[in-house]
Design an enzyme around this catalytic site. Sequence first.
Site, PDB file in Angstrom:
ATOM      1  N   SER A   7       0.822   0.306   5.997  1.00 46.28           N
ATOM      2  CA  SER A   7       2.126   0.375   5.328  1.00 46.28           C
ATOM      3  C   SER A   7       2.548   1.823   5.161  1.00 46.28           C
ATOM      4  O   SER A   7       1.855   2.611   4.502  1.00 46.28           O
ATOM      5  CB  SER A   7       2.057  -0.296   3.961  1.00 46.28           C
ATOM      6  OG  SER A   7       3.209   0.071   3.221  1.00 46.28           O
ATOM      7  N   HIS A  32       3.602  -1.546   9.181  1.00 45.53           N
ATOM      8  CA  HIS A  32       4.149  -2.404   8.125  1.00 45.53           C
ATOM      9  C   HIS A  32       5.210  -1.600   7.366  1.00 45.53           C
ATOM     10  O   HIS A  32       4.951  -0.502   6.869  1.00 45.53           O
ATOM     11  CB  HIS A  32       3.024  -2.831   7.187  1.00 45.53           C
ATOM     12  CG  HIS A  32       3.432  -3.800   6.134  1.00 45.53           C
ATOM     13  ND1 HIS A  32       3.549  -5.160   6.364  1.00 45.53           N
ATOM     14  CD2 HIS A  32       3.749  -3.622   4.835  1.00 45.53           C
ATOM     15  CE1 HIS A  32       3.910  -5.763   5.252  1.00 45.53           C
ATOM     16  NE2 HIS A  32       4.052  -4.857   4.305  1.00 45.53           N
ATOM     17  N   ASP A  34       7.882  -1.592   4.374  1.00 48.33           N
ATOM     18  CA  ASP A  34       8.208  -2.238   3.096  1.00 48.33           C
ATOM     19  C   ASP A  34       9.612  -1.880   2.634  1.00 48.33           C
ATOM     20  O   ASP A  34       9.869  -0.747   2.222  1.00 48.33           O
ATOM     21  CB  ASP A  34       7.206  -1.780   2.029  1.00 48.33           C
ATOM     22  CG  ASP A  34       5.847  -2.446   2.190  1.00 48.33           C
ATOM     23  OD1 ASP A  34       5.806  -3.685   2.278  1.00 48.33           O
ATOM     24  OD2 ASP A  34       4.834  -1.727   2.236  1.00 48.33           O
ATOM     25  N   MET A  36      12.515  -2.425  -0.088  1.00 45.21           N
ATOM     26  CA  MET A  36      12.669  -2.877  -1.484  1.00 45.21           C
ATOM     27  C   MET A  36      14.076  -2.583  -1.977  1.00 45.21           C
ATOM     28  O   MET A  36      14.595  -1.488  -1.735  1.00 45.21           O
ATOM     29  CB  MET A  36      11.677  -2.133  -2.378  1.00 45.21           C
ATOM     30  CG  MET A  36      10.233  -2.307  -1.958  1.00 45.21           C
ATOM     31  SD  MET A  36       9.163  -1.330  -3.013  1.00 45.21           S
ATOM     32  CE  MET A  36       7.567  -1.768  -2.308  1.00 45.21           C
ATOM     33  N   HIS A  65       8.686  -6.069   6.135  1.00 50.29           N
ATOM     34  CA  HIS A  65       8.479  -6.900   4.937  1.00 50.29           C
ATOM     35  C   HIS A  65       9.664  -6.700   4.000  1.00 50.29           C
ATOM     36  O   HIS A  65       9.790  -5.665   3.355  1.00 50.29           O
ATOM     37  CB  HIS A  65       7.148  -6.455   4.288  1.00 50.29           C
ATOM     38  CG  HIS A  65       6.823  -7.156   3.016  1.00 50.29           C
ATOM     39  ND1 HIS A  65       5.825  -6.712   2.164  1.00 50.29           N
ATOM     40  CD2 HIS A  65       7.324  -8.282   2.438  1.00 50.29           C
ATOM     41  CE1 HIS A  65       5.751  -7.526   1.118  1.00 50.29           C
ATOM     42  NE2 HIS A  65       6.658  -8.477   1.252  1.00 50.29           N
ATOM     43  N   MET A  67      11.447  -7.152   0.800  1.00 43.65           N
ATOM     44  CA  MET A  67      11.369  -7.518  -0.618  1.00 43.65           C
ATOM     45  C   MET A  67      12.769  -7.365  -1.183  1.00 43.65           C
ATOM     46  O   MET A  67      13.055  -6.478  -1.998  1.00 43.65           O
ATOM     47  CB  MET A  67      10.350  -6.610  -1.321  1.00 43.65           C
ATOM     48  CG  MET A  67       8.916  -6.957  -0.934  1.00 43.65           C
ATOM     49  SD  MET A  67       7.747  -5.652  -1.323  1.00 43.65           S
ATOM     50  CE  MET A  67       7.903  -4.687   0.170  1.00 43.65           C
ATOM     51  N   MET A 136       0.738 -12.356  -0.496  1.00 38.29           N
ATOM     52  CA  MET A 136       0.742 -11.125  -1.294  1.00 38.29           C
ATOM     53  C   MET A 136      -0.457 -11.142  -2.234  1.00 38.29           C
ATOM     54  O   MET A 136      -0.658 -12.105  -2.979  1.00 38.29           O
ATOM     55  CB  MET A 136       2.022 -11.013  -2.130  1.00 38.29           C
ATOM     56  CG  MET A 136       3.268 -10.622  -1.377  1.00 38.29           C
ATOM     57  SD  MET A 136       3.152  -9.093  -0.426  1.00 38.29           S
ATOM     58  CE  MET A 136       2.743  -7.868  -1.689  1.00 38.29           C
ATOM     59  N   GLY A 143       2.706   0.539  -4.093  1.00 36.99           N
ATOM     60  CA  GLY A 143       1.418   0.694  -3.420  1.00 36.99           C
ATOM     61  C   GLY A 143       0.338   1.030  -4.452  1.00 36.99           C
ATOM     62  O   GLY A 143       0.634   1.269  -5.625  1.00 36.99           O
ATOM     63  N   ASP A 174      -1.540  -8.540   2.005  1.00 38.65           N
ATOM     64  CA  ASP A 174      -0.884  -7.272   1.677  1.00 38.65           C
ATOM     65  C   ASP A 174      -1.087  -6.937   0.203  1.00 38.65           C
ATOM     66  O   ASP A 174      -0.618  -7.667  -0.672  1.00 38.65           O
ATOM     67  CB  ASP A 174       0.619  -7.416   2.006  1.00 38.65           C
ATOM     68  CG  ASP A 174       1.420  -6.152   1.747  1.00 38.65           C
ATOM     69  OD1 ASP A 174       0.836  -5.093   1.473  1.00 38.65           O
ATOM     70  OD2 ASP A 174       2.665  -6.246   1.844  1.00 38.65           O
ATOM     71  N   GLY A 175      -1.763  -5.815  -0.032  1.00 36.97           N
ATOM     72  CA  GLY A 175      -1.899  -5.305  -1.399  1.00 36.97           C
ATOM     73  C   GLY A 175      -3.345  -5.155  -1.836  1.00 36.97           C
ATOM     74  O   GLY A 175      -4.086  -6.127  -1.866  1.00 36.97           O
ATOM     75  N   GLY A 196      -1.923   0.364   2.700  1.00 36.98           N
ATOM     76  CA  GLY A 196      -1.081   1.544   2.522  1.00 36.98           C
ATOM     77  C   GLY A 196      -1.912   2.707   2.028  1.00 36.98           C
ATOM     78  O   GLY A 196      -2.262   3.616   2.786  1.00 36.98           O
ATOM     79  N   SER A 197      -2.284   2.668   0.749  1.00 40.82           N
ATOM     80  CA  SER A 197      -3.027   3.804   0.194  1.00 40.82           C
ATOM     81  C   SER A 197      -4.360   4.010   0.905  1.00 40.82           C
ATOM     82  O   SER A 197      -4.782   5.145   1.114  1.00 40.82           O
ATOM     83  CB  SER A 197      -3.210   3.639  -1.320  1.00 40.82           C
ATOM     84  OG  SER A 197      -3.577   2.334  -1.643  1.00 40.82           O
TER      85      SER A 197
END
Length: 216
Positions: A7, A32, A34, A36, A65, A67, A136, A143, A174-175, A196-197
């Site tokens: 991500s 990915h 994101d 938002m 994705h 959101m 999710m 993130g 994801d997450g 992501g992180s």
Amino acid sequence: MMKLSPSILSADFSNLGKAVEELERYGADMVHIDVMDGAFVPNISFGIPVIKSIRKCTKLTFDVHLMIEDPARYVEDFALAGADIITIHAEADKHLDRTVNYIKGLGVKAGIAINPATPVESIKHLIPIVDMVLVMSVNPGFGGQKYIQYCNEKIKEVKKISDAYNKSLMIQVDGGVDKNNIKEIVNCGANVIVAGSAVFKNNEIEKNIRGLKEGF
Ligand code: DX5
Ligand code: ZN
């Protein structure tokens, strides 16, 4: 076969082109993305023009994705910007079946995402018509959150339903995924892992991707 979809929410936004080039160079399978809107989730990230602009920097699959509330309003614009997979949230669309078919009609793969508290049961009839289900494993918006453990059961449920339909479904998680829990998540049935992180940590993308791929 597990695929890794890093991500870019955790990338340096002043250099997104470089970030996606590095992801491709170091073995990511997809990107990915994101999006938002500050309404469906309590955060705002980036949108269509940004995706269009980084499309020039890589050939990797763009896994978008959304959101955002009422995503049907924008799916065509995201397809034109270069999305290869468009995932919408079950909670954000009153006419999911219609929007899934609309996405597919644009020649793009369609995914449905469910928040941690949304039961798999609510989307089970759509599994035969979608390309991907996104489970999710944090409450979306940010993130770097912690993996919610009960989501393992939801991944297993999705896997069981897709097997019953004899379908090769992308099951995305994801997450909160990192090198310590990736193996157990893949063992539950996930085959597309978002991170992501864990990918952008310390700006050591190459080492982090290798670590995640070795972790399972
Ligand atoms: C959360 C986003 C995720 C997030 C994952 O709202 O959908 O894609 O960036 O980040 P990590 O891997 O840090 O939990
Ligand atoms: Zn995401």
